[in-house]
Enzyme design. Structure first.
Site, PDB file in Angstrom:
ATOM      1  N   LYS A   1       0.826  -1.212   0.000  1.00 58.15           N
ATOM      2  CA  LYS A   1       0.000   0.000   0.000  1.00 58.15           C
ATOM      3  C   LYS A   1       0.856   1.257   0.000  1.00 58.15           C
ATOM      4  O   LYS A   1       0.382   2.340  -0.380  1.00 58.15           O
ATOM      5  CB  LYS A   1      -0.930   0.002   1.211  1.00 58.15           C
TER       6      LYS A   1
ATOM      7  N   ASP B   1      -8.480   0.394   6.665  1.00 59.51           N
ATOM      8  CA  ASP B   1      -8.398  -0.707   7.630  1.00 59.51           C
ATOM      9  C   ASP B   1      -7.010  -0.723   8.256  1.00 59.51           C
ATOM     10  O   ASP B   1      -6.718  -1.570   9.088  1.00 59.51           O
ATOM     11  CB  ASP B   1      -8.641  -2.044   6.927  1.00 59.51           C
TER      12      ASP B   1
HETATM   13  C1  LIG Z   1      -2.267  -6.247   2.959  1.00 60.26           C
HETATM   14  C2  LIG Z   1      -3.396  -5.993   2.015  1.00 60.26           C
HETATM   15  N1  LIG Z   1      -3.573  -6.804   0.979  1.00 60.26           N
HETATM   16  C3  LIG Z   1      -4.582  -6.612   0.093  1.00 60.26           C
HETATM   17  C4  LIG Z   1      -5.473  -5.551   0.240  1.00 60.26           C
HETATM   18  C5  LIG Z   1      -6.599  -5.404  -0.753  1.00 60.26           C
HETATM   19  O1  LIG Z   1      -6.475  -4.263  -1.545  1.00 60.26           O
HETATM   20  P1  LIG Z   1      -7.759  -3.591  -2.237  1.00 60.26           P
HETATM   21  O2  LIG Z   1      -8.644  -3.106  -1.143  1.00 60.26           O
HETATM   22  O3  LIG Z   1      -7.183  -2.500  -3.054  1.00 60.26           O
HETATM   23  O4  LIG Z   1      -8.426  -4.642  -3.063  1.00 60.26           O
HETATM   24  C6  LIG Z   1      -5.318  -4.677   1.309  1.00 60.26           C
HETATM   25  C7  LIG Z   1      -6.225  -3.538   1.498  1.00 60.26           C
HETATM   26  O5  LIG Z   1      -6.141  -2.797   2.451  1.00 60.26           O
HETATM   27  C8  LIG Z   1      -4.253  -4.892   2.217  1.00 60.26           C
HETATM   28  O6  LIG Z   1      -4.049  -4.083   3.284  1.00 60.26           O
END
Ligand SMILES: Cc1ncc(COP(=O)(O)O)c(C=O)c1O
Length: 409
Positions: free
Chosen positions: A85, A134
């Site tokens: 992220k 989150d």
């Molecule tokens: C560690 C991690 N993986 C995957 C995701 C999924 O990403 P998206 O919400 O863009 O689909 C998130 C989203 O916060 C995340 O924190």
């Protein structure tokens, strides 16, 4: 498969709208494009501390899953933020501040360095960025706000862990805890931003709000391009398992592979928790649909109830399959990776970070799902380990050892 612990039962929906023959066209390119990727790569690649994260081969787990290869793109070390992220939110903050400064000082190009050294501090210090999170996206936005010099207010759902809140606050952001889910936090951030004249830097898009989420997704494609250049050229993956919350991440992976490899792209499997399955439900409904219930899952980053419209525009035809998994699969996989059962050194991976590989292991162990996904013995699978121990206390409570103890044996 005998040396894998019980992982629970996955649920598969193969997308009837998937169109593997379709060319990556203007409507997709208006969302994610090679040209915009080049800009993101040039920018992010020049940030201090930038380094491609490792792509690890996991032969032991591939053997246990009865397939040829597993490649694991390990985002645990990304820019000290410990998740992919870092590439999206901070990049979108930079693009937004550059646009706002340019609007006030026309004719002068504004660079990242200008913002880092505070050349336009009189302007940027009056601006406030905000988002719901989150945990990981908010941390990236807060980091970007601190580095590029503006104020930041971050909205978290009631269940956000204390550790993740503290990590956001460490970048001088103000954190507001909303009495509700991630989607409630999204709405609260949007309405407070409108009332206060703040700028929303959200990873999810909705009607009338598309530009910044597009920048966020384009930032993620840096990770995808790194993986492409790290894979052996003679061994393209046959499958990608990629976890989604609002869908921005799977859409970035899907779009970048689609534009780069066209019809030769791997089969793309979107993974979610059973209890936060808005992408799965959208695929079943054939249009954006909501998850139901309280979205309660250990995979906190994936606890989203509504899809991003931009993400859906790519996934609707680009994603081949949608798979949901139980929490026990994520928990067991975190422990497996920490134990180094894959034949290499131990990997520290967080609850949401393991979802893709957990889904692969679940699917491989379930004869019907395995067949449905075409996971043959010669399958080569790419997964993205999208976070390390983003909350070390939560990590320890699940794995039984601290991240340091796992790494140092
Ligand atoms: C560690 C991690 N993986 C995957 C995701 C999924 O990403 P998206 O919400 O863009 O689909 C998130 C989203 O916060 C995340 O924190």
């Amino acid at each position: 498969m005998s040396d894998l612990p019980p992982l629970g039962t996955p649920r598969l929906f193969s997308n009837p709208r998937a169109d593997h023959e379709r060319a990556y066209g203007p409507s997709e390119r208006a969302i994610l494009s090679r040209a915009a990727f080049d800009e993101a790569m040039a920018e992010i690649g020049a940030w201090p501390g930038y380094a491609p994260t490792p792509l690890r081969s996991l032969p032991g787990l591939a053997r246990a899953a009865g397939i040829d290869r597993i490649w694991y793109k390990d985002e645990g070390s990304r820019f000290n933020l410990n998740s992919f992220k870092a590439l999206g939110g901070a990049y979108a903050v930079l693009r937004l501040l550059a646009r706002e400064v340019q609007a006030r000082v026309p004719g002068v190009p504004v660079t990242a360095l200008d913002l880092v050294v505070g050349r336009y501090g009189k302007i940027t210090r009056t601006l406030t960025v905000t988002t719901a999170t989150d945990g990981n996206h908010g941390r990236s936005v807060a980091w970007g706000a601190q580095v590029f010099g503006c104020n930041c207010v971050i909205y978290v759902p009631a269940k956000c862990s204390e550790g993740r809140q503290a990590a956001i606050e460490s970048y001088d952001a103000r954190v507001v805890r909303v009495d509700g889910t991630y989607d409630d936090a999204v709405r609260q951030a949007a309405s407070d931003a409108a009332a206060n004249g703040w700028y929303v830097v959200s990873d999810t898009s909705y009607t009338g709000y598309m530009d910044t989420p597009r920048d966020v997704m384009q930032g993620y494609t840096v990770m995808v391009e790194e993986a492409i250049s790290q894979l052996p050229t003679s061994e393209r993956p046959t499958h990608v398992f990629i976890q989604g919350g609002v869908g921005a991440l799977p859409a970035a992976v899907c779009g970048h592979l689609w534009e780069s490899w066209g019809r030769q792209r791997p089969r793309l499997v979107v993974v979610e928790p059973h209890s936060a399955d808005c992408l799965y439900r959208s695929a079943v409904a054939g249009r954006p649909a909501k998850a139901e219930g309280d979205l309660d899952t250990v995979m906190a980053g994936l606890a989203c109830g509504e899809v991003s419209l931009l993400a859906w525009a790519i996934l609707e035809r680009g994603a081949d399959d949608f798979l949901t998994i139980p929490d026990e699969a994520a928990v067991a996989t975190m422990r497996l990776l920490a134990d180094g059962k894959h034949g290499g050194r131990p990997i520290v991976a967080g609850e949401s970070g393991v979802a893709g590989i957990a889904a692969l292991l679940c699917a491989a162990a379930d004869p019907e799902v395995r067949l449905g996904l075409g996971l043959a013995p010669d399958a080569r699978v790419l997964v993205f380990g999208t976070e390390g121990a983003t909350d070390p206390e939560v990590y320890q409570s699940i794995v039984g050892r601290s991240p340091d103890a796992v790494v140092n044996g």
